[in-house]
Write a protein that holds these residues in place. Structure first.
Motif, short mmCIF file in Angstrom:
data_model
loop_
_atom_site.label_atom_id
_atom_site.label_comp_id
_atom_site.label_asym_id
_atom_site.label_seq_id
_atom_site.Cartn_x
_atom_site.Cartn_y
_atom_site.Cartn_z
N LEU A 36 0.83 -1.21 0.00
CA LEU A 36 0.00 0.00 0.00
C LEU A 36 0.86 1.26 0.00
CD1 LEU A 36 -2.74 -1.10 2.61
CD2 LEU A 36 -2.79 -1.32 0.10
N ASN A 37 2.01 1.18 -0.67
CA ASN A 37 2.91 2.34 -0.68
C ASN A 37 2.39 3.49 -1.53
OD1 ASN A 37 3.28 1.16 -3.16
ND2 ASN A 37 5.44 0.64 -2.87
N PHE A 38 1.29 3.28 -2.25
CA PHE A 38 0.67 4.36 -3.02
C PHE A 38 -0.32 5.15 -2.16
CE2 PHE A 38 -1.63 0.42 -3.54
CZ PHE A 38 -2.94 0.77 -3.30
N THR A 39 -0.52 4.70 -0.91
CA THR A 39 -1.38 5.44 0.03
C THR A 39 -0.51 6.22 1.00
OG1 THR A 39 -1.46 3.74 1.76
CG2 THR A 39 -3.00 3.49 -0.10
N ASN A 40 -1.15 6.96 1.92
CA ASN A 40 -0.38 7.70 2.92
C ASN A 40 -0.16 6.88 4.19
OD1 ASN A 40 -2.84 7.73 4.26
ND2 ASN A 40 -3.24 9.90 3.92
N LEU A 41 -0.59 5.61 4.19
CA LEU A 41 -0.48 4.78 5.39
C LEU A 41 0.97 4.58 5.84
CD1 LEU A 41 -3.22 2.06 4.78
CD2 LEU A 41 -3.22 3.84 6.53
N PRO A 42 1.91 4.23 4.94
CA PRO A 42 3.29 4.03 5.41
C PRO A 42 3.89 5.26 6.09
CG PRO A 42 3.02 3.05 3.24
CD PRO A 42 1.77 3.85 3.51
N SER A 43 3.63 6.44 5.57
CA SER A 43 4.20 7.64 6.17
C SER A 43 3.57 7.94 7.53
CB SER A 43 4.03 8.85 5.24
OG SER A 43 2.65 9.11 5.00
N LYS A 44 2.26 7.68 7.66
CA LYS A 44 1.58 7.88 8.94
C LYS A 44 2.15 6.91 9.98
CE LYS A 44 -1.48 10.78 7.18
NZ LYS A 44 -1.31 12.22 7.34
#
Length: 395
Positions: A74-82
């Motif tokens: 899911l690196n195309f979402t903002n989940l990893p950065s959050k």
């Protein structure tokens, strides 16, 4: 959508998934932990596609072991950065630097701990892995004379706990040294809804046996704990949400509140409530709140109504960590029956294989106010009264 991973998933969470037909991602780990084929399983490919179609998809995980799956899929979402902001305690402190400008913290590499100038630090302080879990590797240092002994303990613990959890969950390459926050400690389960509004689902008092105690032995919740601390905690949770622009996101927060009502966050754990299905589950046994369902269906607790019948009751989560000093390999058995007899009203006991993890299990209890002695007793216990050693060992 739910992501399941090791080390543990409770029957309660599985039943919640089944009864509400919540989609659960069919990863290798989830299939190992849940053998029920009648659940609403979705393939990993289908799960990723759902996020491409709707990046605001609701997702909950029982374990931070899924972080690598999120980063890879899911690196195309903002989940990893959050997730990164919260899992890395140094980055989290930097995020709140303008809110707490006088708060001291310092990042240190593990290999540099032996050469750090202890005289440049502010005492007392807490040292812990910058990416950590379960109070592993956490120590309080009151004065310089303690440093050598605590450093030896850290080295010993690190060698012992390596391999228990993935690096995304527990990484001992870097440590954070930060000032000791005075006051009472609390753990909060909450989520941010589609509008970014923070919804608090539980508040638990993290009780310690002494000023040196950094263990996770007891967390308690009650009508008094909720009513007293909700007005103090809500503004901080709102601030964290605004700082990180959180939406459709569950978190588990730990804070300290001093005698003046000043609140300072200790850490935030992303995408989940309490680890090992603990605080998320006990909300049901204490208040009839199914935290997983509340998040996935965007529901809010009506605390005024819920707490009406909760006078004079304390609900506790007891973590039976192996603090006995006895290696698991030298233990024959643990007397869970005797353990339960020592409590007024055990609600549920969850037995854990102590040969795989440094934990005997988890006990949920209901205690009548005035009978807190059962809690203070287990709080300071080294649990040896419940342990039977192997016949060829003496301790």
């Amino acid at each position: 959508m739910i992501l399941i991973d090791h080390p543990y998933v409770s029957d309660f969470l599985i039943e919640t998934i089944k009864n509400n037909n919540f989609p659960v991602v069919a990863t290798k780990a989830s299939k190992e932990l849940i053998t029920n084929n009648s659940l609403n399983w979705v393939s990993e490919t289908e799960a990723v596609q759902k996020f491409k179609e709707n990046p605001n998809q609701l997702i909950y995980s029982n374990s931070e072991n899924v972080i690598s799956w999120v980063e890879n899929n899911l690196n195309f979402t903002n989940l990893p950065s959050k997730i990164e902001v919260f899992k890395n305690k140094i980055k989290f402190r930097e995020l709140l630097k303008d809110v707490y400008p006088n708060y001291f913290f310092k990042g240190v590499k593990y290999e540099d701990l032996n050469t750090i100038n202890i005289n440049n630090l502010k005492f007392p302080f807490i040292i812990k892995p910058s990416i950590g879990f379960f109070s592993l590797g956490v120590h309080k240092v009151d004065e310089p004379s303690e440093w050598t002994e605590i450093l030896e303990k850290i080295h010993k613990e690190i060698n012992h706990i390596k391999g228990f959890y993935p690096n995304e969950v527990l990484n001992t390459n870097n440590f954070i040294i930060e000032e000791c926050i005075e006051g009472e400690e609390f753990a909060i389960d909450c989520y941010f809804n589609t509008n970014g509004e923070a919804v608090i689902l539980n508040i638990m008092h993290h009780i310690f046996s002494s000023g040196k105690d950094v263990s996770d032995r007891i967390y308690s919740t009650s009508k008094e704990i909720i009513e007293t601390n909700l007005p103090i905690i809500q503004p901080l949770v709102n601030t964290i949400g605004l700082k990180t622009d959180l939406k459709n996101f569950p978190i588990h927060i730990e804070v300290r509140i001093d005698k003046n009502g000043t609140i300072i966050p200790i850490e935030v754990n992303p995408m989940r409530f309490g680890g090992w299905c603990t605080t998320g589950d006990i909300s049901w046994y204490a208040y009839g709140i199914n935290s997983y369902k509340y998040f996935l269906e965007q529901k809010k607790p009506n605390w005024n109504e819920i707490l009406k019948t909760k006078e004079n009751k304390i609900y506790s989560l007891v973590l039976l960590d192996n603090n006995s000093g006895i290696e698991a390999s030298n233990i024959e058995s643990f007397n869970y029956e005797q353990l339960q007899k020592d409590f007024e009203k055990p609600l549920i006991l969850r037995i854990i294989d102590f040969n795989k993890f440094p934990v005997f299990g988890f006990l949920f209890t209901e205690t009548t106010k005035g009978n807190e002695i059962e809690l203070t007793t287990i709080l300071s216990s080294n649990l040896t009264k419940y342990i039977t050693p192997k016949s060829n060992n003496v301790w």
